[in-house]
Design a protein around this motif. Sequence first.
Motif, PDB file in Angstrom:
ATOM      1  N   LYS A  78      67.191  25.856  86.300  1.00  0.00           N
ATOM      2  CA  LYS A  78      67.082  25.391  84.920  1.00  0.00           C
ATOM      3  C   LYS A  78      66.203  26.303  84.072  1.00  0.00           C
ATOM      4  O   LYS A  78      66.335  26.341  82.844  1.00  0.00           O
ATOM      5  N   GLU A  79      65.334  27.043  84.734  1.00  0.00           N
ATOM      6  CA  GLU A  79      64.386  27.901  84.010  1.00  0.00           C
ATOM      7  C   GLU A  79      64.869  29.342  83.880  1.00  0.00           C
ATOM      8  O   GLU A  79      64.533  30.038  82.909  1.00  0.00           O
ATOM      9  N   TYR A  80      65.663  29.796  84.851  1.00  0.00           N
ATOM     10  CA  TYR A  80      66.123  31.191  84.880  1.00  0.00           C
ATOM     11  C   TYR A  80      67.641  31.251  84.996  1.00  0.00           C
ATOM     12  O   TYR A  80      68.254  30.422  85.672  1.00  0.00           O
ATOM     13  N   SER A  81      68.216  32.268  84.359  1.00  0.00           N
ATOM     14  CA  SER A  81      69.658  32.504  84.508  1.00  0.00           C
ATOM     15  C   SER A  81      69.945  33.662  85.448  1.00  0.00           C
ATOM     16  O   SER A  81      71.108  33.929  85.774  1.00  0.00           O
ATOM     17  N   VAL A  82      68.889  34.365  85.892  1.00  0.00           N
ATOM     18  CA  VAL A  82      69.044  35.499  86.808  1.00  0.00           C
ATOM     19  C   VAL A  82      67.955  35.441  87.875  1.00  0.00           C
ATOM     20  O   VAL A  82      66.773  35.307  87.547  1.00  0.00           O
ATOM     21  N   ILE A  83      68.367  35.529  89.140  1.00  0.00           N
ATOM     22  CA  ILE A  83      67.426  35.576  90.265  1.00  0.00           C
ATOM     23  C   ILE A  83      67.721  36.835  91.062  1.00  0.00           C
ATOM     24  O   ILE A  83      68.831  37.012  91.574  1.00  0.00           O
ATOM     25  N   TYR A  84      66.717  37.690  91.151  1.00  0.00           N
ATOM     26  CA  TYR A  84      66.902  39.022  91.768  1.00  0.00           C
ATOM     27  C   TYR A  84      66.133  39.136  93.079  1.00  0.00           C
ATOM     28  O   TYR A  84      64.931  38.890  93.126  1.00  0.00           O
ATOM     29  N   GLY A  85      66.834  39.502  94.135  1.00  0.00           N
ATOM     30  CA  GLY A  85      66.214  39.795  95.416  1.00  0.00           C
ATOM     31  C   GLY A  85      66.230  41.292  95.688  1.00  0.00           C
ATOM     32  O   GLY A  85      67.148  41.992  95.249  1.00  0.00           O
ATOM     33  N   PRO A  86      65.252  41.832  96.399  1.00  0.00           N
ATOM     34  CA  PRO A  86      65.180  43.276  96.643  1.00  0.00           C
ATOM     35  C   PRO A  86      66.338  43.749  97.520  1.00  0.00           C
ATOM     36  O   PRO A  86      66.989  42.952  98.206  1.00  0.00           O
ATOM     37  N   SER A 102      59.534  39.200 101.897  1.00  0.00           N
ATOM     38  CA  SER A 102      58.264  38.519 101.676  1.00  0.00           C
ATOM     39  C   SER A 102      58.537  37.238 100.909  1.00  0.00           C
ATOM     40  O   SER A 102      59.644  37.023 100.399  1.00  0.00           O
ATOM     41  N   SER A 103      57.538  36.397 100.789  1.00  0.00           N
ATOM     42  CA  SER A 103      57.686  35.150 100.047  1.00  0.00           C
ATOM     43  C   SER A 103      57.284  35.312  98.585  1.00  0.00           C
ATOM     44  O   SER A 103      57.052  34.331  97.894  1.00  0.00           O
ATOM     45  N   LYS A 104      57.220  36.540  98.101  1.00  0.00           N
ATOM     46  CA  LYS A 104      56.889  36.800  96.701  1.00  0.00           C
ATOM     47  C   LYS A 104      57.863  36.086  95.778  1.00  0.00           C
ATOM     48  O   LYS A 104      59.079  36.086  96.010  1.00  0.00           O
ATOM     49  N   CYS A 105      57.349  35.498  94.725  1.00  0.00           N
ATOM     50  CA  CYS A 105      58.177  34.789  93.749  1.00  0.00           C
ATOM     51  C   CYS A 105      57.484  34.917  92.394  1.00  0.00           C
ATOM     52  O   CYS A 105      56.479  34.264  92.146  1.00  0.00           O
ATOM     53  N   GLN A 106      58.008  35.786  91.530  1.00  0.00           N
ATOM     54  CA  GLN A 106      57.318  36.089  90.272  1.00  0.00           C
ATOM     55  C   GLN A 106      58.282  36.077  89.097  1.00  0.00           C
ATOM     56  O   GLN A 106      59.427  36.528  89.219  1.00  0.00           O
ATOM     57  N   SER A 107      57.796  35.601  87.977  1.00  0.00           N
ATOM     58  CA  SER A 107      58.551  35.676  86.734  1.00  0.00           C
ATOM     59  C   SER A 107      58.379  37.073  86.137  1.00  0.00           C
ATOM     60  O   SER A 107      57.265  37.604  86.093  1.00  0.00           O
ATOM     61  N   ALA A 108      59.466  37.689  85.710  1.00  0.00           N
ATOM     62  CA  ALA A 108      59.408  39.018  85.091  1.00  0.00           C
ATOM     63  C   ALA A 108      59.909  38.917  83.658  1.00  0.00           C
ATOM     64  O   ALA A 108      60.898  38.236  83.374  1.00  0.00           O
ATOM     65  N   VAL A 109      59.216  39.578  82.741  1.00  0.00           N
ATOM     66  CA  VAL A 109      59.583  39.564  81.323  1.00  0.00           C
ATOM     67  C   VAL A 109      60.616  40.666  81.075  1.00  0.00           C
ATOM     68  O   VAL A 109      60.363  41.841  81.362  1.00  0.00           O
ATOM     69  N   SER A 110      61.760  40.291  80.538  1.00  0.00           N
ATOM     70  CA  SER A 110      62.871  41.242  80.394  1.00  0.00           C
ATOM     71  C   SER A 110      62.528  42.415  79.493  1.00  0.00           C
ATOM     72  O   SER A 110      62.862  43.563  79.792  1.00  0.00           O
ATOM     73  N   THR A 164      72.435  46.184  84.475  1.00  0.00           N
ATOM     74  CA  THR A 164      70.980  46.061  84.355  1.00  0.00           C
ATOM     75  C   THR A 164      70.567  46.064  82.888  1.00  0.00           C
ATOM     76  O   THR A 164      69.780  45.216  82.441  1.00  0.00           O
ATOM     77  N   ALA A 165      71.100  47.001  82.116  1.00  0.00           N
ATOM     78  CA  ALA A 165      70.783  47.070  80.691  1.00  0.00           C
ATOM     79  C   ALA A 165      71.200  45.787  79.979  1.00  0.00           C
ATOM     80  O   ALA A 165      70.438  45.227  79.184  1.00  0.00           O
ATOM     81  N   VAL A 166      72.385  45.285  80.279  1.00  0.00           N
ATOM     82  CA  VAL A 166      72.916  44.096  79.612  1.00  0.00           C
ATOM     83  C   VAL A 166      72.075  42.856  79.941  1.00  0.00           C
ATOM     84  O   VAL A 166      71.779  42.031  79.070  1.00  0.00           O
ATOM     85  N   ILE A 167      71.681  42.724  81.204  1.00  0.00           N
ATOM     86  CA  ILE A 167      70.845  41.578  81.602  1.00  0.00           C
ATOM     87  C   ILE A 167      69.516  41.595  80.859  1.00  0.00           C
ATOM     88  O   ILE A 167      69.075  40.589  80.301  1.00  0.00           O
ATOM     89  N   LEU A 168      68.857  42.748  80.841  1.00  0.00           N
ATOM     90  CA  LEU A 168      67.541  42.834  80.209  1.00  0.00           C
ATOM     91  C   LEU A 168      67.613  42.644  78.696  1.00  0.00           C
ATOM     92  O   LEU A 168      66.666  42.170  78.074  1.00  0.00           O
ATOM     93  N   LEU A 169      68.753  43.000  78.096  1.00  0.00           N
ATOM     94  CA  LEU A 169      68.924  42.838  76.657  1.00  0.00           C
ATOM     95  C   LEU A 169      69.254  41.397  76.266  1.00  0.00           C
ATOM     96  O   LEU A 169      69.114  41.016  75.102  1.00  0.00           O
ATOM     97  N   ASN A 170      69.702  40.588  77.224  1.00  0.00           N
ATOM     98  CA  ASN A 170      70.191  39.253  76.895  1.00  0.00           C
ATOM     99  C   ASN A 170      69.430  38.120  77.571  1.00  0.00           C
ATOM    100  O   ASN A 170      69.884  36.972  77.545  1.00  0.00           O
ATOM    101  N   THR A 171      68.289  38.421  78.162  1.00  0.00           N
ATOM    102  CA  THR A 171      67.446  37.376  78.752  1.00  0.00           C
ATOM    103  C   THR A 171      66.000  37.585  78.293  1.00  0.00           C
ATOM    104  O   THR A 171      65.603  38.707  77.963  1.00  0.00           O
ATOM    105  N   ARG A 172      65.240  36.493  78.276  1.00  0.00           N
ATOM    106  CA  ARG A 172      63.810  36.605  77.980  1.00  0.00           C
ATOM    107  C   ARG A 172      63.026  36.914  79.246  1.00  0.00           C
ATOM    108  O   ARG A 172      62.022  37.615  79.213  1.00  0.00           O
ATOM    109  N   LYS A 173      63.509  36.372  80.362  1.00  0.00           N
ATOM    110  CA  LYS A 173      62.830  36.572  81.641  1.00  0.00           C
ATOM    111  C   LYS A 173      63.832  36.391  82.772  1.00  0.00           C
ATOM    112  O   LYS A 173      64.938  35.879  82.571  1.00  0.00           O
TER     113      LYS A 173
END
Length: 354
Positions: free
Chosen positions: A47-55, A78-86, A140-149
């Motif tokens: 509900k909070e994110y439209s994109v979830i990225y794993g390494p 790893s169990s890292k879980c962080q919000s990233a600003v687009s 990648t460019a399209v995702i970052l241009l169309n999401t806040r995080k």
Amino acid sequence: MPLSMTKHFEYVLSQPDGEWVTLFGDDDGLMPYFFKAAKKLIQRWGKEYSVIYGPRAYFFWPGVEKIYGESVVDFRASSKCQSAVSNESLEQLAYGREKYFDYPQFYTGTIFSRKLLDVIRHRHKDGNIFHSITPDANSTAVILLNTRKYLRIGLPLAWVGSSPKSNGFQATGVSQKNAHLSSAIFNDFISLNNASEIKVAKQFTAVLKLMSNKGFYLESLYQTSFANDYNAKKLFSKPWAKQRAFLSIYKEYLEKEKNGREICEYEKLFRDNKLSLTLFRTLLVIDPFLGFPAWLQAKIRKRIHRILFGKKKQVIFTCFKSGVHENILSANRELQSEPLSGKISEIIRQLGEA
């Protein structure tokens, strides 16, 4: 007639009717825990994110040893879980030396909401998601241009396969067995794009020979920004910003020049984009200071996150040598055995409760 790679991506992403989507190539594969992890992540974060990225976790198929060495598998979790600003990620990719491989894509290892695809199609003037010959970089460019995080996790969701017949490997021209095959596959890639009227922007034609990760990303960002009037086009219309965006490619140029390698394609790329070598030399000195505010901001955010949520990091590193795993199914069986399966289950549990 066969579709170009870009048109194929466009077609494939028009087919899903579910709420969440992932996409992968025919030499890639899903992790054995993919559906369990995806369900947990979507339930907790959907509900909070439209994109979830794993390494990326890598599986190297036979025949690519000349580039990647003898390792068959590279898996880190790893169990890292962080919000990233687009917007910050957009700047990091534009002005830093990061590769778009380390950011979300509509491709292997990322899960994304189908609603985001609809938003992008509605925003784009021609209704298409992609406008470049490299759809992974373009996405990648399209995702970052169309999401806040977006959400960054430390657990790979898929295997990224590297095989002798992939476009990326063949384009390097170092196929170990059949040089003629390398040329044929790459030429086919270009001709199908031309037939689909998807061409490299004229000032970026040198990128095809350079095979520059940063060059492909900038070309994709350029095509998307000008085709759909994104604010990111100022990156290419303002001389200082454009010069700085190409700085990491200039650093590649210096490394090649130092080692006596061919550099004429770099010089062509700089000429075509009206870039100054003198200004590049100035930027080399002052660029660390220009990037300091963004670096400090990111550090402060990470420190606040650590204070609020604590440090829960569990790392697994596994590298299987050549001959141990002949295919992805074999590697998956290894991940399903103890002690790895227990550690992965714990990571999934933490990601679902973070």
